[in-house]
Design an enzyme around this catalytic site. Structure first.
Site, PDB file in Angstrom:
ATOM      1  CG  ASP A 158     -19.582  27.462  30.075  1.00 56.99           C
ATOM      2  OD1 ASP A 158     -19.748  28.674  30.220  1.00 56.99           O
ATOM      3  OD2 ASP A 158     -18.897  26.958  29.170  1.00 56.99           O
TER       4      ASP A 158
ATOM      5  CG  ASN B 229     -16.883  22.485  24.474  1.00 62.03           C
ATOM      6  OD1 ASN B 229     -17.668  22.632  25.401  1.00 62.03           O
ATOM      7  ND2 ASN B 229     -15.641  22.921  24.520  1.00 62.03           N
ATOM      8  CD  GLU B 230     -16.420  26.076  26.419  1.00 62.64           C
ATOM      9  OE1 GLU B 230     -15.322  26.006  25.865  1.00 62.64           O
ATOM     10  OE2 GLU B 230     -16.545  26.192  27.652  1.00 62.64           O
ATOM     11  CB  ILE B 231     -19.516  26.256  18.416  1.00 65.53           C
ATOM     12  CG1 ILE B 231     -18.803  24.906  18.465  1.00 65.53           C
ATOM     13  CG2 ILE B 231     -19.286  26.979  17.093  1.00 65.53           C
ATOM     14  CD1 ILE B 231     -17.365  24.909  18.078  1.00 65.53           C
TER      15      ILE B 231
ATOM     16  CG  ASP C 235     -13.319  25.666  23.259  1.00 61.44           C
ATOM     17  OD1 ASP C 235     -14.351  26.337  23.380  1.00 61.44           O
ATOM     18  OD2 ASP C 235     -12.925  24.862  24.122  1.00 61.44           O
TER      19      ASP C 235
END
Ligand SMILES: *[C@@H]1O[C@H](CO)[C@@H](O)[C@H](O)[C@H]1NC(C)=O
Ligand SMILES: *[C@@H]1O[C@H](CO)[C@@H](O)[C@H](O)[C@H]1NC(C)=O
Ligand SMILES: *[C@@H]1O[C@H](CO)[C@@H](O)[C@H](O)[C@H]1NC(C)=O
Ligand SMILES: *[C@@H]1O[C@H](CO)[C@@H](O)[C@H](O)[C@H]1NC(C)=O
Ligand SMILES: *[C@@H]1O[C@H](CO)[C@@H](O)[C@H](O)[C@H]1NC(C)=O
Length: 948
Positions: A564, A481-483, A444
């Protein structure tokens, strides 16, 4: 310096490393007398090694438990200061060695290291192993040396880096900050600076072991890391392995010291259950590179038993001993790693014609295959189990992983950005059959990409990929994560013109740098540059960007990648149309409160035990972006309001004015009911997708457990107590389930049976309408009285029944409940490879219930639930003497940790449930059984009772 007689050295060495000779001496730094000092403290206190500052201060009574009350704010002076760990005089180092090294397996994070008063080095990466040659310093020391490690204040150091005009900046509003800013400039656990489920302690200290290592030239070397890679011959990370090929063992040791000429390598493979030696053979093609020695062999004709995730077969484990010997057959190094034989593959390839012919929608796959079989991944996301890793023990992790297995979960996603897990945690996962999808620690945020930063993270990646590769539980490496799905989207919105530049930055690190590093160090593990992506278009290892990501290069009606899903609009919580349709759900959830008992661990003032007390509100970190560092400091009401709204929309309003503590407890519990129902709704939706065109093959909810006592998305509270969620997830992750899908707008109710077994399963479901007093509804509300038969194919779903509730001959919808009882016969995967006799058959059961109105609208009848303890059988007996009990909830007191065999169930009058409790820890000597209580939906308020 003073040399000890050789015999003493041999003895010391021998006690630490059984096969060591005087050619090598390894001294564990935990054996020294350590002290901790800081200008912030004005004094020196005893310390441990490994340790963290907060833990030493706690042990010495200087601070109170960091998790109590508002200590997460009050203890910030610790993170703002520098701290120094100093050893006593390190006695017994010999002077007849050719080299002396300091080896650190983990320093958190910014350090300056001195040995014998001389500066050795500075470090800046919590996740790397560091080795320093201190031979010259020791030679000139003149006395027994001391070792001193100063840890700089991480928040202050990253602020200084941020202020450096040479440091990168990013478009406004992109970087996600929780409490301390600028975390992307440090290679330190990112959640140490706060997260939406956790506090910001920014701990510092030598969090992993350290050693002084002394070596002689051309004799035994010190093995600092091992990369054991086991794969099928010809296997390439991004292609499905050929299961008919023999196993290849590639073993590589990273060492300190100098290897003699003519070394050879060999391995021995031993079944740890039977002790049988499966293979004992030399490694060939031995190569040397920068302190590593590597050899390879094919296990021709050797057929080890396979390792399987839990529920899919046995967890067969083997010891592989890797030996390095010199020309005279003298041992130079020997390492044993416990491992397993399995292939695990993340299939992201395009949907094939054969798959299209089966009815699978076009696009790309996104699912895991173990030993060549696709399977349904059931599980959750693992966050750091504590802000302080040095107080996480094998016992804590065993308790947690036993809950994972009991919860019918076979996979955890080890989320970035906590920390790379210790080996003992992977060991536990190997034993228990829990696949660990593992990630590099980036989350993030956008990160620097200058050369020094990339070099630093490359060392981190290589070290950790090699370190954990032998664990059969390792399932995947993901870049972060979630890049891709979040950060690139944010930066495109913030600065559309600069978007291509940031895509280039992303690919530079997560694709062009990391992918080759993974592939060079393992052939057995797949790689995905980010968690939550649309997968890739193509892989070309000779290209500058070897994996061409699909990004938003998508076509309507096709499915790719993993999803997600977070939607805090509670009005659509149970609207299936609001859930994402994809190949795999890797994150989804909603937060809830922990139980009263868990709050009581941390809140020392009883006045704080209220839903809207400032301490409770300040522990809710689900607040608007910007977090506590901004004007939103006091705006902690967002997450609290969402939980309240979830309860008010669907459940009776908790209201026990006569007893504020019971009222608080009822509110906490009600938020858990909403949370659990919402996850159940999504999990059964995703699982049903296994038999629909999206061929959905995984759901990992957010999140397994808590880091502390606070509102969060967890299913297991800090300390080990199960929330309603973990019980409900356990139930809906059973292999064969029956699920009602209700469209509350149209009245349509579809009932599905879903199975993740690998062979077809047949059985029946009995559907029974009752009123809330428990009496049968006339003509069973129009449903057949006889059990309905079903047949579900392997990893598939089938619609059992379809009705429209508006057309059913039912009484008032607020007065009825449908129970669904499934019983089936089938085979567990790999249950009986030996024979196909009846023994291999297993009976599967599942109980479900459904009300055609939300719980708040039901006309509940006082169930008069009774609880007794059957001391002989050591089980609890629960009965409803009045009406139907919904969400019947057994609660154990503090002092015991464990779980009921069943909980949050429906109890029909006349039915007797006998429920055991699995004790994981008991400090009460069995007295806890007297304090078990029971309640149900009826007990959320006093108003319900008055309604009778
Ligand atoms: C240490 O001394 C400084 C300056 O005298 C003082 O401000 C600080 O409160 C002291 N710290 C502790 C923990 O006593
Ligand atoms: C704290 O440590 C950092 C990093 O080692 C160093 O740059 C800084 O000067 C130290 N500050 C103090 C007050 O000693
Ligand atoms: C396997 O190796 C481990 C670690 O070296 C050792 O503790 C264990 O005893 C070995 N087991 C067997 C059966 O040899
Ligand atoms: C060893 O190297 C040779 C020559 O490069 C190669 O043909 C052979 O396949 C290698 N052996 C193994 C087990 O990889
Ligand atoms: C997969 O399909 C995409 C089109 O969606 C295509 O561009 C790509 O080349 C295909 N990849 C492979 C490996 O065939």
């Amino acid at each position: 310096m003073r040399a000890l007689p050789t015999t003493a050295i041999t003895l010391l060495g021998a006690s630490l490393l059984p096969s060591a000779t005087e050619a090598q001496y390894v001294r564990d730094l935990s054996a020294e007398d350590w002290t901790l000092s800081s200008a912030a403290l004005n004094r020196t206190v005893p310390a441990r090694f490994p340790s963290q500052v907060h833990m030493d201060l706690l042990r010495e009574g200087i601070i109170d438990e960091p998790y109590n009350d508002l200590n997460d704010f009050n203890l910030r002076w610790i993170a703002d200061a520098n701290w120094t760990y100093t050893s006593g005089k390190i006695e017994g180092l010999g002077d007849d060695y050719d080299s002396t090294w300091l080896v650190f397996d983990g320093l958190d994070t910014f350090t300056s290291i001195s040995f014998c008063g001389q500066f050795v080095a500075a470090t800046n990466n919590q996740f790397r192993q560091y080795m320093f040659d201190v031979s010259f310093i020791l030679e000139g020391c003149g006395e027994s040396p001391t070792l001193s490690i100063e840890f700089g204040s991480a928040p202050k150091i990253v602020d200084a880096i941020a202020q450096d005009p040479n440091s990168p900046t990013w478009p406004e509003g992109v970087q996600i900050t929780y409490e301390y800013p600028n975390r992307w400039f440090m290679r330190k656990e990112q959640s140490d600076f706060g997260w939406d489920w956790g506090p910001a302690f920014a701990p510092a200290g030598p969090w992993k072991p350290g050693y002084v290592v002394q070596l002689k030239q051309a004799e035994r070397v010190y093995v600092r890391n091992t990369d054991l890679d086991i794969y099928r011959q010809g296997q390439i990370n991004y292609l499905p392995p050929d299961q008919s090929q023999p196993w290849v063992v590639n073993a590589s040791l990273d060492y300190l010291g100098t290897l003699p000429e003519n070394v050879s390598m060999a391995i021995e493979v031993k079944d740890i259950q039977t002790g049988e030696i499966l293979a004992s053979q030399p490694l060939t093609n031995v190569t040397f590179a920068e302190g590593s020695v590597t050899g390879i062999t094919v296990l021709d004709g050797v057929e080890p038993k396979l390792w399987w995730p839990q529920g899919l077969g046995e967890q067969n484990l083997y010891n592989v001993t890797i030996a390095v010997t010199d020309g005279g057959n003298r041992s130079i190094a020997e390492v044993t790693k416990r491992t397993g034989f399995r292939t695990i593959f993340l299939n992201q390839r395009n949907i094939t014609d054969a798959q299209l012919a089966q009815g699978i929608a076009p696009g790309a796959n996104w699912h895991f295959e173990v030993n060549g079989h696709e399977f349904y991944a059931k599980g959750s996301n693992l966050i750091p189990p504590d802000s302080f890793w040095t107080r996480v023990t094998e016992k804590t992790m065993t308790r947690l992983f036993d809950a994972v297995v009991a919860g019918n979960q076979n996979m955890l996603r080890v989320w970035s950005s906590g920390a790379y897990l210790h080996d003992y945690i992977y060991d536990l996962a190997d034993e228990k059959g829990i696949l660990l999808w593992s990630e590099f620690q980036f989350s993030d945020a956008l990160y620097p990409t200058d050369e020094a930063f990339l070099e630093n993270v490359a060392a981190e990646v290589v070290y950790n990929v090699r370190r954990v590769n032998h664990h059969p539980s390792l399932a995947l490496w993901a870049g972060g994560n979630e890049i891709e799905a979040l950060m690139l989207v944010l930066v495109e919105a913030a600065d559309p013109e600069a978007y291509p530049f940031y895509v280039g930055e992303y690919e530079k690190m997560y694709v062009s740098l990391f992918l080759p590093l993974v592939y060079e160090n393992t052939r057995s593990i797949s790689y995905s540059p980010s968690s939550t992506t649309n997968g890739y278009l193509d892989i070309d290892l000779s290209a500058a960007v070897p994996m061409a990501e699909r990004y938003d290069n998508t076509t309507e009606g096709e499915y790719y990648g993993d999803t997600d899903h977070y939607n805090y609009d509670t009005s659509v919580a149970f609207d299936y149309g609001s859930y994402p349709v994809g190949r795999f759900a890797n994150e989804f959830g909603f937060h809830s409160m922990p139980s009263l008992q868990t709050w009581q661990q941390a809140l020392t003032d009883p006045d704080d035990l209220a839903f809207n007390s400032s301490v409770v509100m300040l522990r809710n970190h689900h607040y608007p972006a910007g977090g506590l560092m901004t004007d939103n400091f006091h705006n902690t009401s967002l997450g609290m309001g969402e939980m309240t709204q979830g309860v008010l929309s669907y459940y009776p309003t908790p209201d026990i004015p006569s007893d504020p503590l019971a009222n608080f407890s009822a509110w906490c519990h009600a938020t858990q009911l909403f949370q659990a129902d919402m996850y159940k709704s999504q999990i059964q939706f995703y699982r049903r997708g296994s038999g629909l065109p999206e061929r959905q093959l995984g759901s990992l909810y957010w999140q397994l457990e808590d880091i502390w006592q606070a509102p969060s998305w967890a299913g297991i509270e800090y300390g080990g107590r199960w929330k309603v969620l973990h019980y409900v997830a356990r139930d809906i992750y059973k292999p064969v389930i029956v699920s009602p899908f209700w469209n509350y707008t149209t009245g349509a109710l579809d009932i599905y049976v879903t199975s993740d077994l690998w062979t077809p399963v047949t059985g029946t479901v009995t559907l029974t309408w009752r009123d809330l007093a428990g009496r049968p509804v006339a003509s069973n509300g129009g449903l057949p009285a006889a059990p309905l038969p079903f047949h579900v194919g392997a990893l598939n779903t089938t619609r059992l029944y379809r009705m429209n509730l508006k057309q059913q001959p039912l009484p008032r919808h607020e007065d009825v409940i449908l129970t669904l009882e499934l019983s089936a016969t089938g085979r567990l995967p790999n249950a009986a490879a030996a024979a196909d006799d009846d023994q291999a058959e297993t009976t599967f059961t599942h109980e479900q219930w459904f009300t055609p109105a939300f719980p708040k609208d039901l006309s509940l009848v006082d169930p008069r639930v009774r609880l007794t303890y059957d001391a002989e059988r050591e089980k609890f007996v629960v009965e409803a003497a009045g009406g139907v009990a919904l969400y019947t909830w057994l609660e154990h007191p503090e002092g015991v940790v464990g779980y009921f065999e069943e909980n949050a169930f429906v109890l029909v009058p006349g039915q007797k449930k006998v429920v055991g409790f699995v004790v994981q820890e008991d400090e009460t000597e069995g007295e806890w059984v007297k304090d078990v209580t029971v309640k149900s939906l009826w007990d959320l308020n006093e108003g319900g009772k008055r309604r009778v």
